[in-house]
Design an enzyme around this catalytic site. Structure first.
Site, mmCIF file in Angstrom:
data_model
loop_
_atom_site.group_PDB
_atom_site.id
_atom_site.type_symbol
_atom_site.label_atom_id
_atom_site.label_comp_id
_atom_site.label_asym_id
_atom_site.label_seq_id
_atom_site.Cartn_x
_atom_site.Cartn_y
_atom_site.Cartn_z
ATOM 1 N N ASP A 1 46.099 45.367 39.642
ATOM 2 C CA ASP A 1 47.239 45.038 40.403
ATOM 3 C C ASP A 1 48.212 46.294 40.378
ATOM 4 O O ASP A 1 47.900 47.168 39.668
ATOM 5 C CB ASP A 1 48.067 43.638 40.008
ATOM 6 C CG ASP A 1 48.460 43.490 38.803
ATOM 7 O OD1 ASP A 1 48.392 44.798 37.939
ATOM 8 O OD2 ASP A 1 49.029 42.651 38.084
ATOM 9 N N CYS B 1 45.514 44.425 34.880
ATOM 10 C CA CYS B 1 46.829 44.061 35.148
ATOM 11 C C CYS B 1 47.570 44.529 33.923
ATOM 12 O O CYS B 1 47.257 45.135 33.144
ATOM 13 C CB CYS B 1 46.752 42.447 35.664
ATOM 14 S SG CYS B 1 46.614 41.432 34.292
ATOM 15 N N THR C 1 48.657 42.456 31.386
ATOM 16 C CA THR C 1 48.286 42.377 30.122
ATOM 17 C C THR C 1 46.878 42.062 30.116
ATOM 18 O O THR C 1 46.238 41.982 28.946
ATOM 19 C CB THR C 1 49.003 41.022 29.318
ATOM 20 O OG1 THR C 1 48.470 39.950 30.462
ATOM 21 C CG2 THR C 1 50.402 41.171 29.253
ATOM 22 N N HIS D 1 26.688 39.096 23.076
ATOM 23 C CA HIS D 1 26.533 37.672 23.044
ATOM 24 C C HIS D 1 26.773 36.798 24.109
ATOM 25 O O HIS D 1 26.405 35.469 24.288
ATOM 26 C CB HIS D 1 27.329 37.127 21.542
ATOM 27 C CG HIS D 1 26.646 37.672 20.621
ATOM 28 N ND1 HIS D 1 27.406 37.436 19.434
ATOM 29 C CD2 HIS D 1 25.688 38.647 19.941
ATOM 30 C CE1 HIS D 1 26.677 38.046 18.383
ATOM 31 N NE2 HIS D 1 25.738 38.889 18.819
ATOM 32 N N HIS E 1 21.401 33.584 22.217
ATOM 33 C CA HIS E 1 22.591 33.901 23.218
ATOM 34 C C HIS E 1 22.379 33.307 24.523
ATOM 35 O O HIS E 1 23.254 32.640 25.248
ATOM 36 C CB HIS E 1 23.182 35.113 23.172
ATOM 37 C CG HIS E 1 23.416 35.667 21.648
ATOM 38 N ND1 HIS E 1 24.539 34.977 20.830
ATOM 39 C CD2 HIS E 1 22.661 36.547 21.101
ATOM 40 C CE1 HIS E 1 24.159 35.690 19.660
ATOM 41 N NE2 HIS E 1 23.282 36.629 19.678
#
Length: 144
Positions: A7, A63, A65, A96, A131
């Site tokens: 963004d 973005c 955060t 994993h 996994h």
């Protein structure tokens, strides 16, 4: 092919990561934004569509955060997005969880660390084995 998008808060970091990865030989598809205002859910949907359609193998979303991109990307069927902010989590989300999208925060990481984490994400292989069963359980949850 690796998709990369952001963004408006992540433009500078996206460009730094893109330059670093290109120098390392990765082929990238830049989906923008290039400074124009953009809502992160729209970009997450656009980038994840490149992965679910088979046009791109993995993706990088940035973005402010990384949290909003993570939430939005994980709403898309077939996407396993992870917020990556340190070496260990970045490496092990690939080993994993077989994550196919990494999300980062331009306001929480510097461009040097972000670039190195992107390389780790793109070069770490999924271990499979025990996994795989867990990834299959995640897929079953999204198919309910």
């Amino acid at each position: 092919m690796i998709a990369i998008g952001c963004d408006h808060a992540g433009v500078e970091m996206k460009n730094a990561v893109k330059e670093y990865l290109t120098e390392k030989g990765f082929e990238l598809k830049d989906l923008g934004t290039n400074g124009e205002p953009c809502d992160y859910p729209v970009m997450a949907e656009k980038l994840c569509g490149e992965i679910t359609s088979g046009n791109c193998e993995k993706g990088i979303l940035i973005c402010g955060t990384g949290i909003g991109m993570s939430i939005a990307a994980n709403k898309i069927k077939g996407i396993r997005a992870a917020l990556c902010a340190d070496y260990f989590s970045t490496k092990y989300t690939r080993k994993h969880n077989d994550a196919n999208v990494m999300c980062m925060g331009a306001r929480t990481l510097g461009p040097g660390l972000a670039s190195e984490l992107a390389e780790i994400f793109l070069t770490t292989e999924f271990e499979g084995g025990r996994h795989q069963r867990r990834v299959d359980l995640i897929t079953a949850l999204e198919n309910k």
